[in-house]
Design an enzyme around this catalytic site. Structure first.
Site, PDB file in Angstrom:
ATOM      1  N   ASP A   1       7.186   8.500  -1.843  1.00 32.84           N
ATOM      2  CA  ASP A   1       6.482   7.844  -1.007  1.00 32.84           C
ATOM      3  C   ASP A   1       6.571   7.613   0.592  1.00 32.84           C
ATOM      4  OD1 ASP A   1       3.214   6.128  -1.778  1.00 32.84           O
ATOM      5  OD2 ASP A   1       5.186   4.226  -1.642  1.00 32.84           O
TER       6      ASP A   1
ATOM      7  N   ASP B   1       3.937   4.831   2.128  1.00 30.35           N
ATOM      8  CA  ASP B   1       4.023   2.971   2.498  1.00 30.35           C
ATOM      9  C   ASP B   1       4.598   2.419   1.298  1.00 30.35           C
ATOM     10  OD1 ASP B   1       2.093   3.750   4.331  1.00 30.35           O
ATOM     11  OD2 ASP B   1       0.724   3.574   2.549  1.00 30.35           O
TER      12      ASP B   1
ATOM     13  N   ASN C   1      -3.570   8.134   6.533  1.00 32.12           N
ATOM     14  CA  ASN C   1      -2.942   7.821   7.765  1.00 32.12           C
ATOM     15  C   ASN C   1      -1.258   8.254   6.967  1.00 32.12           C
ATOM     16  OD1 ASN C   1      -4.925   6.313   8.810  1.00 32.12           O
ATOM     17  ND2 ASN C   1      -5.254   5.243   6.998  1.00 32.12           N
TER      18      ASN C   1
HETATM   19  P1  B16 Z   1      -5.631   4.520   3.543  1.00 35.37           P
HETATM   20  P2  B16 Z   1       2.006   5.006  -0.274  1.00 35.37           P
HETATM   21  C1  B16 Z   1      -0.915   4.532  -0.879  1.00 35.37           C
HETATM   22  O1  B16 Z   1       0.313   4.761   0.224  1.00 35.37           O
HETATM   23  C2  B16 Z   1      -0.821   2.825  -0.508  1.00 35.37           C
HETATM   24  O2  B16 Z   1      -0.006   2.097  -0.877  1.00 35.37           O
HETATM   25  C3  B16 Z   1      -2.088   2.137  -0.580  1.00 35.37           C
HETATM   26  O3  B16 Z   1      -1.799   1.342  -0.081  1.00 35.37           O
HETATM   27  C4  B16 Z   1      -3.270   3.109   0.049  1.00 35.37           C
HETATM   28  O4  B16 Z   1      -4.495   2.464  -0.353  1.00 35.37           O
HETATM   29  C5  B16 Z   1      -2.989   4.095  -0.131  1.00 35.37           C
HETATM   30  O5  B16 Z   1      -2.242   4.874   0.355  1.00 35.37           O
HETATM   31  C6  B16 Z   1      -4.151   4.477   0.728  1.00 35.37           C
HETATM   32  O6  B16 Z   1      -4.111   5.112   1.877  1.00 35.37           O
HETATM   33  O7  B16 Z   1      -6.115   3.944   2.830  1.00 35.37           O
HETATM   34  O8  B16 Z   1      -4.374   4.959   4.227  1.00 35.37           O
HETATM   35  O9  B16 Z   1      -5.680   6.864   2.933  1.00 35.37           O
HETATM   36  O10 B16 Z   1       2.073   4.186  -1.085  1.00 35.37           O
HETATM   37  O11 B16 Z   1       1.438   6.306  -1.504  1.00 35.37           O
HETATM   38  O12 B16 Z   1       2.447   5.889   0.849  1.00 35.37           O
HETATM   39 MG    MG Z   2       3.725   2.771  -1.943  1.00 36.90          MG
END
Ligand code: B16
Ligand code: MG
Length: 217
Positions: free
Chosen positions: A9, A11, A120
């Site tokens: 993962d 984030d 992102n």
């Molecule tokens: P975006 P991960 C997730 O990333 C985040 O933990 C979560 O907080 C976020 O809403 C989701 O990605 C979508 O991200 O808005 O930037 O497309 O933890 O799966 O790396």
């Molecule tokens: Mg995460």
């Protein structure tokens, strides 16, 4: 299909963007006239953008207040605030041990993949200088189901030609651990055991996971 793989993962695992995501949700809530309590942070961790918005609106008692196009606009507003926070990210924003861990896995012959729900993620991998360390990056736009569904981890395994039983998934979110376990993979949690109560093997941070687990592989 004999490849061994580690599927990360992003984030909250490789960098502290989970906090940045939540600060942006709190700012959005404020603009809608309510305070988003810190207790919601773990509920939105790892959850897709629009699904997170539903949780945030529910916390503010606004579940039925907005139309679908209005919700899309709110999610875009949150994303703009998030992007503002990460636009200056560099390799210095990687968690301690991340660079060493990614290098070590390559040396040990592991495939390395990314299973982030974030649209992102490709920007962040580039900004932090680690894009070329990944053999595969799942595009969350291609998925039918978000975490806790296993789809994203199964897709990552498929991209690096590994059977799930030869994969280790690394996550900071309860929903992400559910996803890894449902995919039939070994789960490594990064964070607090009380938050990751569904994970047998939890380390407080990535560096400890490197020292105590990955270096022994
Ligand atoms: P975006 P991960 C997730 O990333 C985040 O933990 C979560 O907080 C976020 O809403 C989701 O990605 C979508 O991200 O808005 O930037 O497309 O933890 O799966 O790396
Ligand atoms: Mg995460």
């Amino acid at each position: 299909m004999e490849n061994r793989a580690v599927i990360f993962d992003l984030d909250g695992v490789l960098t502290e963007t989970s906090r940045a995501h939540f600060l942006a949700w709190q700012a959005l809530a404020k603009s809608l006239g309510f305070e988003l309590p810190d207790s919601v942070e773990d509920a939105v961790r790892g959850i897709s953008r629009l699904a997170s918005l539903e949780i945030v609106l529910e916390a503010g008692g606004m579940t039925d207040r907005f139309s679908q196009p209005e919700k899309v606009a709110l999610a875009e507003k949150k994303n703009a605030m998030y992007v503002e926070q990460i636009k200056g990210y560099t390799a210095d924003d990687l968690f301690e041990g991340a660079d060493e861990l990614l290098r070590m896995l390559k040396v040990k012959g592991y495939k390395v993949a990314l299973a982030s729900a974030s649209k992102n993620a490709p920007f962040l991998l580039d900004a932090m200088g680690i894009a070329d360390r990944f053999d595969a990056v799942v595009d969350p736009a291609t998925l039918k189901n978000g975490k806790p569904d296993p789809e994203i981890f199964l897709k990552a395994a498929e991209l690096v030609k590994s059977f799930p039983e030869n994969c280790i998934g690394v996550e900071d979110a309860y929903a992400g651990i559910e996803s890894i376990r449902a995919a039939g993979m070994k789960a490594i949690g990064i964070g607090k055991p009380e938050v990751l109560s569904n994970c047998e093997t939890v380390y407080p941070d990535l560096k400890t996971a490197l020292d105590d687990y990955f270096s022994t592989l």
